[in-house]
Design a protein around this motif. Structure first.
Motif, PDB file in Angstrom:
ATOM      1  N   LYS A 205       2.614 -10.951   9.366  1.00 16.47           N
ATOM      2  CA  LYS A 205       2.601 -11.381  10.764  1.00 16.47           C
ATOM      3  C   LYS A 205       1.223 -11.914  11.184  1.00 16.47           C
ATOM      4  CE  LYS A 205       6.383  -8.488  12.483  1.00 16.47           C
ATOM      5  NZ  LYS A 205       7.216  -9.670  12.835  1.00 16.47           N
ATOM      6  N   THR A 206       0.151 -11.315  10.646  1.00 12.04           N
ATOM      7  CA  THR A 206      -1.211 -11.732  11.014  1.00 12.04           C
ATOM      8  C   THR A 206      -1.758 -12.797  10.069  1.00 12.04           C
ATOM      9  OG1 THR A 206      -2.226  -9.974   9.688  1.00 12.04           O
ATOM     10  CG2 THR A 206      -1.714  -9.459  11.991  1.00 12.04           C
ATOM     11  N   ARG A 207      -0.955 -13.172   9.065  1.00 11.30           N
ATOM     12  CA  ARG A 207      -1.368 -14.163   8.064  1.00 11.30           C
ATOM     13  C   ARG A 207      -2.658 -13.750   7.368  1.00 11.30           C
ATOM     14  NH1 ARG A 207      -0.125 -19.822  11.426  1.00 11.30           N
ATOM     15  NH2 ARG A 207       2.094 -19.376  11.812  1.00 11.30           N
TER      16      ARG A 207
ATOM     17  N   LEU B 116      -7.883  -7.276   8.975  1.00 10.07           N
ATOM     18  CA  LEU B 116      -7.597  -6.152   8.077  1.00 10.07           C
ATOM     19  C   LEU B 116      -7.751  -4.817   8.793  1.00 10.07           C
ATOM     20  CD1 LEU B 116      -7.004  -4.941   5.290  1.00 10.07           C
ATOM     21  CD2 LEU B 116      -9.445  -5.194   4.752  1.00 10.07           C
ATOM     22  N   TRP B 117      -8.754  -4.705   9.648  1.00  6.64           N
ATOM     23  CA  TRP B 117      -8.998  -3.442  10.355  1.00  6.64           C
ATOM     24  C   TRP B 117      -7.780  -3.048  11.200  1.00  6.64           C
ATOM     25  CZ3 TRP B 117      -8.628  -3.452  15.661  1.00  6.64           C
ATOM     26  CH2 TRP B 117      -8.677  -4.705  16.295  1.00  6.64           C
ATOM     27  N   LEU B 118      -7.142  -4.052  11.827  1.00 10.80           N
ATOM     28  CA  LEU B 118      -5.968  -3.774  12.650  1.00 10.80           C
ATOM     29  C   LEU B 118      -4.815  -3.281  11.788  1.00 10.80           C
ATOM     30  CD1 LEU B 118      -4.468  -3.949  15.382  1.00 10.80           C
ATOM     31  CD2 LEU B 118      -3.882  -6.322  14.783  1.00 10.80           C
TER      32      LEU B 118
ATOM     33  N   TYR C  74       0.855 -11.227  -0.885  1.00 12.52           N
ATOM     34  CA  TYR C  74       1.631 -11.386   0.343  1.00 12.52           C
ATOM     35  C   TYR C  74       3.088 -11.125  -0.023  1.00 12.52           C
ATOM     36  CZ  TYR C  74      -2.281 -13.443   2.902  1.00 12.52           C
ATOM     37  OH  TYR C  74      -3.475 -13.648   3.529  1.00 12.52           O
ATOM     38  N   ASP C  75       3.698 -10.152   0.619  1.00  7.07           N
ATOM     39  CA  ASP C  75       5.058  -9.736   0.263  1.00  7.07           C
ATOM     40  C   ASP C  75       6.097 -10.583   0.979  1.00  7.07           C
ATOM     41  OD1 ASP C  75       4.240  -7.580  -1.448  1.00  7.07           O
ATOM     42  OD2 ASP C  75       3.688  -6.471   0.359  1.00  7.07           O
ATOM     43  N   THR C  76       6.126 -11.860   0.653  1.00  3.43           N
ATOM     44  CA  THR C  76       7.037 -12.780   1.315  1.00  3.43           C
ATOM     45  C   THR C  76       8.460 -12.708   0.757  1.00  3.43           C
ATOM     46  OG1 THR C  76       6.322 -14.516  -0.219  1.00  3.43           O
ATOM     47  CG2 THR C  76       5.206 -14.396   1.920  1.00  3.43           C
ATOM     48  N   ASP C  77       8.595 -12.224  -0.455  1.00  2.00           N
ATOM     49  CA  ASP C  77       9.920 -12.184  -1.089  1.00  2.00           C
ATOM     50  C   ASP C  77      10.048 -10.886  -1.879  1.00  2.00           C
ATOM     51  OD1 ASP C  77      12.422 -12.858  -1.985  1.00  2.00           O
ATOM     52  OD2 ASP C  77      11.696 -14.122  -3.623  1.00  2.00           O
TER      53      ASP C  77
END
Length: 225
Positions: free
Chosen positions: A133-135, A139-141, A210-213
């Motif tokens: 969602k944050t692309r 990272l801290w968030l 990135y866990d896109t799939d």
């Protein structure tokens, strides 16, 4: 299949923190305004390692490591119970001491395993989804938000399963609050260290997952997709 230089090391440290924390939890201590089990001092590091695993290597590999920790914790508990049940040598006088420290009740063991499983998977899932969602920004968030959710589930489940009906409700809430604040506080304070390790690992491993799939089902055990 791609190989990684440091994944085994992170896995070993994660499992070590988990097992050491479980043993240290047999002592209840007071530290300033907080009252909690000794394992709370070290256990937050397992969430930091979990964040690092998911951020760098992805949810699939993090899932595998969580399962390794879960199965190892079961093995440890069964071994302690078996050793405690076996008759001591005639000249060994420490059976009561052994049972006091390592002879955990089945209820405590069950609470610990359920809380670990639910909390760690909630942490990994939240961080992975937030990264999409944050692309990949903030990272801290992501680390703090995932810890707030994971630790709430972990702490709440453990205290409820282990002590509900045995302790007054007011004391249960005090234990939950103390543990939760301390654990999340450690995560916040360690954020600069988490940044440094994550950035170093990404350079070393040439990986930034990135866990896109991916299938987020936690019961896929050792699958990495």
């Amino acid at each position: 299949m791609k190989t990684y230089r440091h994944l085994d090391t992170i896995t070993g440290l994660f499992v070590a923190v988990l097992l050491i924390s479980n043993i240290a939890s047999t002592k209840i201590l007071a530290l300033g305004p907080f009252t909690f089990d000794g394992g709370t001092i070290l256990f937050p590091l397992s969430y930091i390692f979990g964040d690092i695993l998911t951020e760098v290597y992805g949810y699939g590999r993090s899932r595998k490591v969580i399962w390794i920790g879960f199965l190892t914790a079961i093995l440890m508990s069964v071994t302690f119970a078996l050793v405690g049940a076996l008759p001591p040598a005639a000249d060994w006088e420490l059976q009561d001491a052994y049972m006091s420290i390592l002879g955990q009740t089945p209820r405590i063991v069950l609470a610990s395993l359920i809380a670990y499983f639910a909390g760690n998977f909630s942490n990994a899932y939240t961080l992975s989804k937030l990264k999409l969602k944050t692309r990949g920004r903030w990272l801290w968030l992501r680390t703090i938000s995932s810890t707030l959710i994971g630790q709430l589930i972990d702490t709440g489940l453990f205290v409820a399963i282990a002590f509900a009906g045995l302790l007054p409700n007011s004391l249960l809430w005090t234990i939950v609050l103390s543990n939760y604040i301390f654990k999340c506080g450690v995560e916040v304070l360690c954020t600069p260290l988490t940044y440094a390790i994550v950035n170093w690992l990404k350079r070393q491993e040439h990986e930034d997952a990135y866990d896109t799939d991916i299938n987020f089902n936690p019961f896929r055990l050792f699958r990495t997709n």
